[in-house]
Design a protein around this motif. Sequence first.
Motif, PDB file in Angstrom:
ATOM      1  N   LEU A 361      -9.219  11.624   6.115  1.00 52.26           N
ATOM      2  CA  LEU A 361      -6.851  11.608   5.486  1.00 52.26           C
ATOM      3  C   LEU A 361      -7.417  11.884   4.216  1.00 52.26           C
ATOM      4  N   ILE A 362      -6.390  12.541   3.690  1.00 50.07           N
ATOM      5  CA  ILE A 362      -5.985  12.432   2.249  1.00 50.07           C
ATOM      6  C   ILE A 362      -4.969  11.736   2.286  1.00 50.07           C
ATOM      7  N   HIS A 363      -4.796  10.930   1.175  1.00 45.23           N
ATOM      8  CA  HIS A 363      -3.659  10.353   0.557  1.00 45.23           C
ATOM      9  C   HIS A 363      -3.234  11.035  -1.197  1.00 45.23           C
ATOM     10  N   PHE A 364      -2.133  12.016  -0.691  1.00 51.14           N
ATOM     11  CA  PHE A 364      -1.424  13.206  -1.901  1.00 51.14           C
ATOM     12  C   PHE A 364      -0.589  11.643  -2.707  1.00 51.14           C
ATOM     13  N   GLY A 365      -0.598  12.032  -3.339  1.00 55.90           N
ATOM     14  CA  GLY A 365       0.541  10.575  -3.806  1.00 55.90           C
ATOM     15  C   GLY A 365       0.402   9.303  -5.088  1.00 55.90           C
ATOM     16  N   PHE A 366       1.110   8.798  -5.268  1.00 55.48           N
ATOM     17  CA  PHE A 366       1.297   7.303  -6.018  1.00 55.48           C
ATOM     18  C   PHE A 366       0.265   6.976  -5.456  1.00 55.48           C
ATOM     19  N   LYS A 367      -0.138   6.396  -6.328  1.00 54.13           N
ATOM     20  CA  LYS A 367      -1.174   4.969  -6.031  1.00 54.13           C
ATOM     21  C   LYS A 367       0.075   3.527  -6.447  1.00 54.13           C
ATOM     22  N   GLU A 368       0.785   2.996  -5.394  1.00 52.98           N
ATOM     23  CA  GLU A 368       2.604   2.663  -5.183  1.00 52.98           C
ATOM     24  C   GLU A 368       1.790   0.752  -5.530  1.00 52.98           C
ATOM     25  N   THR A 369       0.653   0.844  -4.720  1.00 52.47           N
ATOM     26  CA  THR A 369       0.333  -0.401  -4.567  1.00 52.47           C
ATOM     27  C   THR A 369      -0.257  -1.334  -5.794  1.00 52.47           C
ATOM     28  N   TYR A 370      -0.939   0.420  -6.525  1.00 53.69           N
ATOM     29  CA  TYR A 370      -1.267  -0.794  -8.024  1.00 53.69           C
ATOM     30  C   TYR A 370      -0.150   0.299  -9.290  1.00 53.69           C
ATOM     31  N   SER A 371       0.660   0.563  -8.763  1.00 54.95           N
ATOM     32  CA  SER A 371       1.494   1.293 -10.105  1.00 54.95           C
ATOM     33  C   SER A 371       0.525   2.698 -10.933  1.00 54.95           C
ATOM     34  N   GLU A 372      -0.025   3.281 -10.339  1.00 54.02           N
ATOM     35  CA  GLU A 372      -0.025   4.318 -10.624  1.00 54.02           C
ATOM     36  C   GLU A 372      -0.687   5.941 -10.380  1.00 54.02           C
ATOM     37  N   LYS A 395      -8.237  21.404   5.343  1.00 54.28           N
ATOM     38  CA  LYS A 395      -7.427  22.139   5.722  1.00 54.28           C
ATOM     39  C   LYS A 395      -6.409  20.834   6.329  1.00 54.28           C
ATOM     40  N   ILE A 396      -5.195  21.140   6.288  1.00 51.43           N
ATOM     41  CA  ILE A 396      -4.046  19.840   7.145  1.00 51.43           C
ATOM     42  C   ILE A 396      -3.593  20.331   7.955  1.00 51.43           C
ATOM     43  N   ILE A 397      -3.882  19.091   8.540  1.00 54.23           N
ATOM     44  CA  ILE A 397      -3.675  19.716   9.763  1.00 54.23           C
ATOM     45  C   ILE A 397      -1.458  18.823  10.374  1.00 54.23           C
ATOM     46  N   LYS A 398      -1.632  17.478  10.238  1.00 58.03           N
ATOM     47  CA  LYS A 398      -0.178  17.026  10.096  1.00 58.03           C
ATOM     48  C   LYS A 398      -0.421  15.777   8.805  1.00 58.03           C
ATOM     49  N   LYS A 399       1.377  15.816   8.945  1.00 57.64           N
ATOM     50  CA  LYS A 399       1.356  14.561   7.893  1.00 57.64           C
ATOM     51  C   LYS A 399       1.348  13.072   8.783  1.00 57.64           C
ATOM     52  N   LEU A 400       0.862  12.239   9.197  1.00 57.06           N
ATOM     53  CA  LEU A 400       0.848  10.997   9.291  1.00 57.06           C
ATOM     54  C   LEU A 400       1.524  10.173   8.660  1.00 57.06           C
ATOM     55  N   ARG A 401       2.198   9.531   7.657  1.00 56.49           N
ATOM     56  CA  ARG A 401       3.048   8.854   7.154  1.00 56.49           C
ATOM     57  C   ARG A 401       2.945   8.911   5.677  1.00 56.49           C
ATOM     58  N   ASP A 402       4.668   8.315   5.940  1.00 52.91           N
ATOM     59  CA  ASP A 402       4.703   8.843   3.740  1.00 52.91           C
ATOM     60  C   ASP A 402       4.189   7.138   3.171  1.00 52.91           C
ATOM     61  N   ILE A 403       3.803   7.496   1.735  1.00 54.35           N
ATOM     62  CA  ILE A 403       2.767   6.326   0.906  1.00 54.35           C
ATOM     63  C   ILE A 403       3.944   5.660   0.706  1.00 54.35           C
ATOM     64  N   LYS A 404       2.939   4.216   0.939  1.00 57.33           N
ATOM     65  CA  LYS A 404       3.227   2.663   1.321  1.00 57.33           C
ATOM     66  C   LYS A 404       3.301   2.044  -0.084  1.00 57.33           C
ATOM     67  N   ARG A 405       4.070   0.899  -0.655  1.00 62.69           N
ATOM     68  CA  ARG A 405       3.451  -0.280  -1.532  1.00 62.69           C
ATOM     69  C   ARG A 405       3.224  -1.263  -0.189  1.00 62.69           C
ATOM     70  N   PHE A 406       1.949  -1.783  -0.567  1.00 68.13           N
ATOM     71  CA  PHE A 406       1.927  -3.239   0.096  1.00 68.13           C
ATOM     72  C   PHE A 406       1.670  -4.732  -1.086  1.00 68.13           C
ATOM     73  N   LYS A 407       1.926  -5.128  -0.252  1.00 63.27           N
ATOM     74  CA  LYS A 407       1.543  -6.777  -0.958  1.00 63.27           C
ATOM     75  C   LYS A 407       0.428  -6.525  -1.679  1.00 63.27           C
ATOM     76  N   ASN A 408      -1.252  -7.028  -0.683  1.00 68.25           N
ATOM     77  CA  ASN A 408      -2.300  -7.278  -1.080  1.00 68.25           C
ATOM     78  C   ASN A 408      -3.212  -6.189  -1.072  1.00 68.25           C
ATOM     79  N   THR A 409      -4.837  -5.687  -1.294  1.00 67.19           N
ATOM     80  CA  THR A 409      -5.399  -4.856  -0.545  1.00 67.19           C
ATOM     81  C   THR A 409      -5.946  -5.769   1.402  1.00 67.19           C
ATOM     82  N   GLU A 410      -5.523  -7.365   1.248  1.00 66.01           N
ATOM     83  CA  GLU A 410      -5.295  -6.821   2.699  1.00 66.01           C
ATOM     84  C   GLU A 410      -5.128  -5.847   3.859  1.00 66.01           C
ATOM     85  N   GLU A 411      -3.524  -6.049   2.926  1.00 64.14           N
ATOM     86  CA  GLU A 411      -2.417  -5.450   4.082  1.00 64.14           C
ATOM     87  C   GLU A 411      -2.802  -3.673   3.538  1.00 64.14           C
ATOM     88  N   LEU A 412      -3.430  -3.443   2.581  1.00 65.29           N
ATOM     89  CA  LEU A 412      -3.392  -2.251   2.263  1.00 65.29           C
ATOM     90  C   LEU A 412      -4.580  -1.445   3.467  1.00 65.29           C
TER      91      LEU A 412
END
Length: 424
Positions: A361-372, A395-412
Motif C-alpha cells: 500500500l502507499i499513502h500519498f498525501g497529507f498526514k492529517e492525523t498529525y497535521s503534517e 505500479k499503482i493498481i487501484k485507489k482504495l480510499r481517501d485520506i482520513k483524520r483519526f482521533k488517535n493512534t488506535e483508530e489509525l
Amino acid sequence: MYKIKKVDKKVAIGAGAIMLAAFLWSLDGIFIRPKFYVLPASLVVFLEHALGFLVLSPFIIISWPKIKLLRPKDWGAIFWVCVFGGLIGTIMITKAFFAAMDGEVTFATVVILQKLQPVFALIMARLILGERLSKKFYLWAGVAVAAAYFLAFGKTGLMIGEINLFHSAAFFAILAAFAFGSSTVLGKRIVNHLDFKSTAALRFGLTGLMAFILILATGDLFKTGDLQAVHWRLLVLIVFTSGAGAIFIYYFGLKRVTASQATICELFWPLSAVVLDYILNKNVLNSIQIISTLVLLMAFFQVIKEGRAEEVVFTAGVVNGRGRGKRIGFPTINLDKVDLDINYGIYLVEAALGGKVYRGLIHFGFKETYSESASLELLLKDLIPDVGREKIKIKIIKKLRDIKRFKNTEELKKQIEEDLEELK
C-alpha cells in the motif's frame, strides 16, 4: 467474446458536473454577460470574483490547516489558474469580441480560434500531468471538437477563409483559448491535492485580489459608479449560477475525471447554447446541426468511457522518515516522489526492489492525523530488510480510499489493518 467496457460511475458523475457548469456558462454568455458590455471587463471580473469569494470564503477557514501545508508546486498551479483562467482568459475573450466589433473581422474568427482551447488542454495534460489515454479517447476527442465546430457553424459554414490571424481579435481569442485550456490542466493538479471547495474559494479570492490591483492601476475602479441596479442584481445572479456556483460544480467534477476528459466535456457549452437558441428564439437546427448534435453526444459518451488513464508507474528513492510507522507496528518506507499528479489517497500497489515484486500500500498525501505536510510512504505486505537508498519502482493498481483524520493512534492502526486486508 467481446467485452463491453463499462462507464465508471464516479467518472460519469464528474463529467455530468462539468457539463452542468458548461451549461451555466452558456446561459451567462447568452443572457447575462452582454448586459455588462458597457463596463470595463476587468471591473466586471473583479466584482464577480469579490462577491463570489464572500460566499466561498468559509471553505478556506475550514480547510486552512491543509491549505497552509500545500507545496510550492501546488501554489504555482493556483496562481496560474487565477492569473490565466480567472483574469487573463476572461478579459481576453471579452476584448476579442469587442475588437471584432470594428467590422474588420467576423465574430467567426473569435469563435473558431477560441475553440482551440481543448487542443491546448489535451497537449498540456499530456506534457504537464503525464496523462496517457487510449488512442480511442483521442480519436473521439477529435470527433467531439469537429462536431462542435459544425454545430456552431452548421448554417453559415465554417468560414475558415474569413479568419484574419493578424487582427487583434484573433490574438485575444488565441490567448483566451490558451488561458482557459491551461487552467483546466493546472486546475486538475490543484484538485488532486486539495478539496474542490477550497480550490474554488482560493481561485475566487486570489483572482479578485489580482483584479482589484488591475482596476486600481488602470483607474477602472472609479467606474463602479456607472453600475446600475440591474447590474448589481445580475452580479448576484452570476455568483450563484455561472460564477462561483459554476466553478464550485466544475471543480467537483474535475476531481473525478482527467483534465483531458474535462476539456472535452466543456464542449457541452456550445451544444447547450445552440439548443437554448432553438428553444427561446425558435431558430430551427438544420440537418448538419442535428447530425453534429448526435455525433457530439456520442463523442461525450465515448470520451467518458475511454478516458481512463493508463496505469501509473514511477520510480522513487528512499528517504528518512520519522519512524512513526515502525513505532505503531507498521514500518513504512518513505519515498521522495511527493509531487505526483494523482489524487491524494491510499493506493494498492506493486513495488519492485531487490529483483522481487511485492504487493503493498502507499499513502500519498497529507498526514492529517498529525497535521503534517504531504508524504509518500510504502507499506509492504511482506517485511523486508533495510532497503537503504535503493530506487523502488511502484505500479499503482487501484485507489482504495481517501485520506482520513483519526482521533488517535488506535483508530489509525485499525484502519491500516483493514487496508491490509485488500492485499489478501
